[in-house]
Design an enzyme around this catalytic site. Sequence first.
Site, short mmCIF file in Angstrom:
data_model
loop_
_atom_site.label_atom_id
_atom_site.label_comp_id
_atom_site.label_asym_id
_atom_site.label_seq_id
_atom_site.Cartn_x
_atom_site.Cartn_y
_atom_site.Cartn_z
CG HIS A 1 -24.91 56.62 79.27
ND1 HIS A 1 -24.51 55.70 80.22
CD2 HIS A 1 -24.22 56.29 78.15
CE1 HIS A 1 -23.63 54.87 79.70
NE2 HIS A 1 -23.43 55.21 78.44
CG ASP A 2 -30.19 63.18 79.28
OD1 ASP A 2 -30.88 62.73 80.23
OD2 ASP A 2 -30.46 64.25 78.71
N GLY B 1 -36.09 60.85 76.56
CA GLY B 1 -34.99 61.04 75.61
C GLY B 1 -34.00 62.09 76.10
CG ASP C 1 -35.28 63.50 79.77
OD1 ASP C 1 -34.07 63.21 79.93
OD2 ASP C 1 -36.22 62.80 80.22
CB SER D 1 -12.95 56.86 67.40
OG SER D 1 -11.96 57.78 67.08
CB THR E 1 -5.58 57.81 67.81
OG1 THR E 1 -6.67 57.11 67.14
CG2 THR E 1 -4.26 57.45 67.14
CB VAL F 1 -7.18 61.43 66.61
CG1 VAL F 1 -7.44 61.88 65.17
CG2 VAL F 1 -5.86 61.97 67.11
#
Length: 354
Positions: free
Chosen positions: A65-66, A84, A86, A194, A213, A216
């Site tokens: 998100h940053d 970006g 930053d 994941s 999972t 993992v």
Amino acid sequence: MRLLSSFVLVAMLGLVASTPAPQGESTGNPACSIWLDVRDDMQSGLFNGAKCENGVHKALRLAFHDSIGFSQSLTASGQFGGGGSDGSIIEHSAIELTFGPNGHLEGIVEPLRALAIKHGVSFADIIQFAAAVGVANCRGAPRLEFMAGRSNSSQVSPPRLVPGPGNSVDQILSRMADAGFSADETVDLLASHSIAAQEGLNSAVAGSPFDSTPDVFDTQFYVETLLKGILNTGPTTGFAEKLSPLPGEFRMQSDFAIARDPRTACRWQALTNDPVLMSQAFRAAMVRLSTLGNDRSTLQDCSDVIPIPNSNPSPPTLPGGKTEADIEASCPDTPFPVLPIAPGVAPPIPPVAV
Ligand code: HEM
Ligand SMILES: *[C@@H]1O[C@H](CO)[C@@H](O)[C@H](O)[C@H]1NC(C)=O
């Protein structure tokens, strides 16, 4: 035989770990030594003793998100396109955390702000560092790159640059392309889901993970999002929620749609049974994501401070009780791979502590 050889491998890794350099007890670049302290502080506090749990999940989401506050089209039109990677999501949290898709990030923003100030490192660096160290706590994950030296001063990101779960595949692919990512790379980056769960989309089932999972880094996320949806995980349907295939698992609309869209389905399917590709492709995309908006030649490579992740010995499977007939195969070019079926019937997936 398989068991024996993974035992030997684990024993060998144990030996390697007892020599100083590889686990990053020291660093080849003296300019990076500050990060050894930051790492140890972060592992014992924020990550609860180097675990792969909610703190890590949030740190990785925050890094996205940053960084994704970066728009080539805004810049081309003469406006500020965002910096970006930053640190603006920390420096300007009072504004950026009000953006809809940034919900539930304050619990990671505040501890990282405090850690950065305590150790005298930039907000932008600590965000990417937390993601790299955190991901390394998850079995099966790649050892991500970590570059240090991003500026500590930023402007507020323009609004509407973070994709949301209710967005269409068109919207998500065009937003990602505007930040420099192809459709394949977008699918590769979703490997992050994941090791992930939701809090804000359906609060009645806060902590419900996106695969079976969540501690993992494995291909089960790609497999399980292609299973036919049959149930509501909570008492009611949440925001941008689709039917889930497994009790306790949460499926968001955008993952459902990207798994089945003709532009992304074949890459998605290729990742269902290829943990090596998943790991390498995620690492490569994260190299780019984590330095968006920065001039790499001004940064120092401090990657040797990042711990070496444990491997994941479990192969991809269809959850117990499912068969290939439950897969909504969506790649026209190639049949869905044959996967072993886990024994028994998969028990309900417990929520992650949030
Ligand atoms: C491209 C479109 C994407 C969309 C629409 C999306 C959307 C979401 C949503 C809605 C959540 C649940 C948040 C909550 O309720 O707490 C979530 C969680 C998460 N996302 Fe994404 N995401 C995207 C891509 C990514 C990428 C590229 C990364 C990292 C590289 C990422 C990392 C994560 C992680 C780690 C979580 C789990 C957070 C937790 O368990 O607290 N996501 N995502
Ligand atoms: C980064 O900026 C914040 C203010 O936004 C300040 O509190 C912090 O000390 C700065 N850190 C460094 C390393 O300059």
